[in-house]
Design a protein around this motif. Structure first.
Motif, PDB file in Angstrom:
ATOM      1  N   THR A  68       0.972  -1.126  -0.174  1.00  0.00           N
ATOM      2  CA  THR A  68      -0.048   0.058  -0.019  1.00  0.00           C
ATOM      3  C   THR A  68       0.776   1.396   0.156  1.00  0.00           C
ATOM      4  N   ARG A  69       1.946   1.301   0.910  1.00  0.00           N
ATOM      5  CA  ARG A  69       2.738   2.379   0.865  1.00  0.00           C
ATOM      6  C   ARG A  69       3.341   2.682  -0.404  1.00  0.00           C
ATOM      7  N   LEU A  70       3.938   1.714  -1.089  1.00  0.00           N
ATOM      8  CA  LEU A  70       4.486   1.875  -2.423  1.00  0.00           C
ATOM      9  C   LEU A  70       3.584   2.389  -3.479  1.00  0.00           C
ATOM     10  N   THR A  71       2.518   1.595  -3.547  1.00  0.00           N
ATOM     11  CA  THR A  71       1.411   2.213  -4.235  1.00  0.00           C
ATOM     12  C   THR A  71       0.947   3.526  -4.149  1.00  0.00           C
ATOM     13  N   CYS A  72       1.182   4.309  -3.082  1.00  0.00           N
ATOM     14  CA  CYS A  72       1.042   5.476  -2.843  1.00  0.00           C
ATOM     15  C   CYS A  72       2.284   6.416  -3.171  1.00  0.00           C
ATOM     16  N   HIS A  73       3.108   6.003  -3.753  1.00  0.00           N
ATOM     17  CA  HIS A  73       4.547   6.606  -3.811  1.00  0.00           C
ATOM     18  C   HIS A  73       4.795   6.921  -5.588  1.00  0.00           C
ATOM     19  N   ALA A  74       5.202   7.923  -5.580  1.00  0.00           N
ATOM     20  CA  ALA A  74       5.364   8.435  -7.124  1.00  0.00           C
ATOM     21  C   ALA A  74       6.373   7.203  -7.732  1.00  0.00           C
ATOM     22  N   PHE A  75       7.299   6.821  -7.283  1.00  0.00           N
ATOM     23  CA  PHE A  75       8.342   5.813  -7.925  1.00  0.00           C
ATOM     24  C   PHE A  75       7.998   4.368  -7.526  1.00  0.00           C
ATOM     25  N   GLY A  76       7.590   4.159  -6.364  1.00  0.00           N
ATOM     26  CA  GLY A  76       7.157   2.980  -5.844  1.00  0.00           C
ATOM     27  C   GLY A  76       5.787   2.165  -6.465  1.00  0.00           C
ATOM     28  N   VAL A  77       5.064   2.817  -6.975  1.00  0.00           N
ATOM     29  CA  VAL A  77       4.095   2.515  -7.708  1.00  0.00           C
ATOM     30  C   VAL A  77       4.488   1.617  -9.054  1.00  0.00           C
ATOM     31  N   ASN A  78       5.567   2.212  -9.594  1.00  0.00           N
ATOM     32  CA  ASN A  78       6.079   1.137 -10.826  1.00  0.00           C
ATOM     33  C   ASN A  78       6.488  -0.022 -10.351  1.00  0.00           C
ATOM     34  N   VAL A  79       7.220  -0.041  -9.169  1.00  0.00           N
ATOM     35  CA  VAL A  79       7.853  -1.408  -8.575  1.00  0.00           C
ATOM     36  C   VAL A  79       6.534  -2.419  -8.383  1.00  0.00           C
ATOM     37  N   ILE A  80       5.514  -1.793  -7.735  1.00  0.00           N
ATOM     38  CA  ILE A  80       4.089  -2.632  -7.619  1.00  0.00           C
ATOM     39  C   ILE A  80       3.791  -3.058  -8.900  1.00  0.00           C
ATOM     40  N   ARG A  81       3.604  -2.155 -10.020  1.00  0.00           N
ATOM     41  CA  ARG A  81       3.311  -2.596 -11.284  1.00  0.00           C
ATOM     42  C   ARG A  81       3.930  -3.909 -11.743  1.00  0.00           C
ATOM     43  N   ALA A  82       5.332  -3.747 -11.473  1.00  0.00           N
ATOM     44  CA  ALA A  82       6.241  -4.949 -11.830  1.00  0.00           C
ATOM     45  C   ALA A  82       6.054  -6.211 -10.997  1.00  0.00           C
ATOM     46  N   LEU A  83       5.767  -6.040  -9.723  1.00  0.00           N
ATOM     47  CA  LEU A  83       5.372  -7.178  -8.658  1.00  0.00           C
ATOM     48  C   LEU A  83       4.111  -7.677  -9.275  1.00  0.00           C
ATOM     49  N   LEU A  84       3.194  -6.915  -9.499  1.00  0.00           N
ATOM     50  CA  LEU A  84       1.883  -7.569 -10.262  1.00  0.00           C
ATOM     51  C   LEU A  84       1.919  -8.627 -11.291  1.00  0.00           C
ATOM     52  N   GLU A  85       3.107  -8.520 -11.897  1.00  0.00           N
ATOM     53  CA  GLU A  85       3.367  -9.525 -12.880  1.00  0.00           C
ATOM     54  C   GLU A  85       4.472 -10.555 -12.559  1.00  0.00           C
ATOM     55  N   VAL A  86       4.526 -10.711 -11.448  1.00  0.00           N
ATOM     56  CA  VAL A  86       5.513 -11.960 -10.747  1.00  0.00           C
ATOM     57  C   VAL A  86       4.445 -13.185 -10.461  1.00  0.00           C
ATOM     58  N   PRO A  87       4.593 -14.388 -11.076  1.00  0.00           N
ATOM     59  CA  PRO A  87       3.612 -15.243 -10.599  1.00  0.00           C
ATOM     60  C   PRO A  87       3.462 -15.781  -9.182  1.00  0.00           C
ATOM     61  N   VAL A  88       2.323 -15.954  -8.749  1.00  0.00           N
ATOM     62  CA  VAL A  88       1.900 -16.238  -7.289  1.00  0.00           C
ATOM     63  C   VAL A  88       1.867 -15.219  -6.421  1.00  0.00           C
ATOM     64  N   HIS A  89       3.113 -14.221  -6.050  1.00  0.00           N
ATOM     65  CA  HIS A  89       3.179 -13.344  -5.739  1.00  0.00           C
ATOM     66  C   HIS A  89       2.436 -11.816  -6.167  1.00  0.00           C
ATOM     67  N   GLY A  90       2.480 -12.002  -7.487  1.00  0.00           N
ATOM     68  CA  GLY A  90       1.550 -10.669  -7.919  1.00  0.00           C
ATOM     69  C   GLY A  90       0.035 -11.036  -7.465  1.00  0.00           C
ATOM     70  N   GLU A  91      -0.530 -12.000  -7.390  1.00  0.00           N
ATOM     71  CA  GLU A  91      -1.913 -12.439  -6.752  1.00  0.00           C
ATOM     72  C   GLU A  91      -1.894 -12.119  -5.523  1.00  0.00           C
ATOM     73  N   GLN A  92      -0.637 -12.347  -4.791  1.00  0.00           N
ATOM     74  CA  GLN A  92      -0.881 -11.613  -3.352  1.00  0.00           C
ATOM     75  C   GLN A  92      -0.841 -10.352  -3.030  1.00  0.00           C
ATOM     76  N   ALA A  93       0.023  -9.572  -3.669  1.00  0.00           N
ATOM     77  CA  ALA A  93       0.173  -8.141  -4.011  1.00  0.00           C
ATOM     78  C   ALA A  93      -1.193  -7.602  -4.272  1.00  0.00           C
ATOM     79  N   MET A  94      -2.023  -8.162  -5.369  1.00  0.00           N
ATOM     80  CA  MET A  94      -3.265  -7.887  -5.611  1.00  0.00           C
ATOM     81  C   MET A  94      -4.365  -7.827  -4.731  1.00  0.00           C
ATOM     82  N   GLN A  95      -4.040  -9.010  -3.678  1.00  0.00           N
ATOM     83  CA  GLN A  95      -5.061  -9.044  -2.600  1.00  0.00           C
ATOM     84  C   GLN A  95      -4.658  -8.021  -1.579  1.00  0.00           C
TER      85      GLN A  95
END
Length: 143
Positions: A68-95
């Protein structure tokens, strides 16, 4: 600088990529919030091996509220976008994103990501958008 490191991540030897990932793990949360380091981290999440991507994903999510904190950050949100593409862990991040969506809708970068992901902004019983910078908006005058 960072462009050279990103190039190594996408075209370098596995041993070079492994060293970069190891370095990122040293202070991942801080790197995720820095302008150029976040681009390196994002590239590592895309170009790393499955094991390296999973390692980075777990490191991001091990700290409570980090997604949540990274999603609300100007640069962190791009890291979260990449995280969402990681199998299994992306699903956890989406939760985590679904769980904290009320907060994310109130944030500029969170709102942008929520829209990209196809979420619809919550609507109150009166038909007005429930969240917009923490105030109800739309459909009527404010006193």
């Amino acid at each position: 600088g960072h462009r050279a490191v990103v190039s190594v991540l996408s075209n370098g030897l596995r041993s070079q990529v492994a060293r970069i990932v190891e370095g990122l793990l040293g202070d991942l949360q801080r790197f995720a919030r820095q302008r150029f380091a976040s681009r390196v981290l994002e590239a590592a999440m895309i170009h790393g091996s499955e094991e390296e991507r999973a390692l980075l994903a777990r490191a991001i999510m091990e700290q409570s509220g980090a997604v949540t904190r990274l999603t609300c950050h100007a640069f962190g949100v791009n890291v979260i976008r990449a995280l969402l593409e990681v199998p299994v862990h992306g699903e956890q991040a989406m939760q985590y994103i679904i769980k904290t969506q009320r907060r994310l809708w109130k944030d500029r970068y969170g709102r942008e990501l929520m829209q990209e992901l196809g979420f619809e902004e919550p609507v109150g019983e009166d038909g007005r958008r429930a969240i917009a910078g923490g105030v109800q908006v739309g459909g009527g005058s404010h006193k």
